[in-house]
Design a protein around this motif. Structure first.
Motif: not given
Length: 283
Positions: A16-25, A34-35, A10-14
């Protein structure tokens, strides 16, 4: 039955950190791909990346795609919009390379008040040179047909033909098929044989191997509505079964699926991904 399983995400938020936040989500919703946006999707600002976050995402092994801003329109009759569109996509391709993205999704746009031929001339004159600049390991540019509203340049999959012709079938050009857009444009994915007919037409129009990404979205509206209103998987007018047919079409083997469905995260998104995984793994 397909020979390779499509990763589903899915599309993930970035923030707080593209990887830190995005990969957690991504982990929270069970995403296998991810997108992301790397800039404000409704603005022209070209934000610089965070090298540490870029490296984390690049080294994570999670297949990533980048979506260009919504304002991009290569068919615009306004010189300023055209110039900013080219600059924005060039920036997105550069940032895509920095995060290891497989592709950069861009909407095919609208001629607005000018003719189709004039708009497509702009595509040839401004997009093709940008593609020629790309190194071999750069992300592909993925054209996403629209829902058919307004003076759109491309909505049905056969309308991708003129784009590929103007771009001289460049090897860095691919397709992102949005199921809600396709349904709204008139491809009746819910009808018997509708999925096969649509994908077969796509392949015959642009060639094998050009479909690089699917935006998996159900539709709040009926087929041919020209309305781009996404719904959760199985809760709209497309229904659940056609997504299973799509996942098992030979031309879609291994192609990543990204949901862009509504609802407050993460629960509905996790459910949509779970549904698609179940459909993928059945049969």
């Amino acid at each position: 039955m397909t020979s390779a399983k499509s990763p589903i995400g899915g599309h993930v938020p970035v923030a707080g950190g593209m990887a830190t936040k995005g990969l957690k989500y991504a982990a929270d919703i069970g995403a296998e791909t991810v997108q992301v946006f790397v800039t404000n999707p409704r603005g022209w600002a070209q934000a610089a990346g965070n090298p540490a976050e870029d490296a984390k995402l690049r080294e994570s092994g999670v297949p990533a795609f980048l979506h260009a801003p919504y304002l991009v329109n290569f068919g615009s009759p306004t010189a300023d919009t055209l110039e900013k569109s080219v600059a924005s996509v060039r920036h997105a391709l550069h940032r895509g390379a920095e995060i290891g993205a497989l592709g950069v999704v861009v909407h095919t746009g609208s001629a607005v008040t000018q003719s189709f031929d004039e708009a497509m001339r702009q595509v040839h004159e401004h997009v093709l040179p940008m593609l020629e600049e790309l190194p071999e390991d750069a992300p592909d540019l993925l054209l996403e047909p629209m829902a058919g509203q307004g003076n759109m340049l491309c909505a049905t999959v056969d309308q991708l033909g003129p784009f590929f012709e103007r771009l001289e079938h460049h090897p860095k050009v691919g397709v992102c098929l949005d199921t809600c857009h396709a349904f709204a444009a008139g491809h009746d994915l819910a009808a018997e044989g509708g999925v096969k007919e649509t994908i077969d037409l796509l392949v015959s129009t642009v060639g094998e191997g050009r479909l690089k990404l699917v935006h998996a979205n159900d539709s709040k509206d009926v087929c041919g509505s020209a309305k781009d209103r996404h719904e959760n998987i199985g809760a709209g007018n497309i229904g659940e079964a056609p997504f299973g047919e799509l996942l098992h079409h030979p031309a879609v083997a291994g192609v990543p699926f990204i949901i862009e469905t509504p609802g407050r995260a993460p629960e509905p998104h996790a459910k949509d991904i779970e549904t698609l995984k179940r459909l993928r793994d059945e049969g």
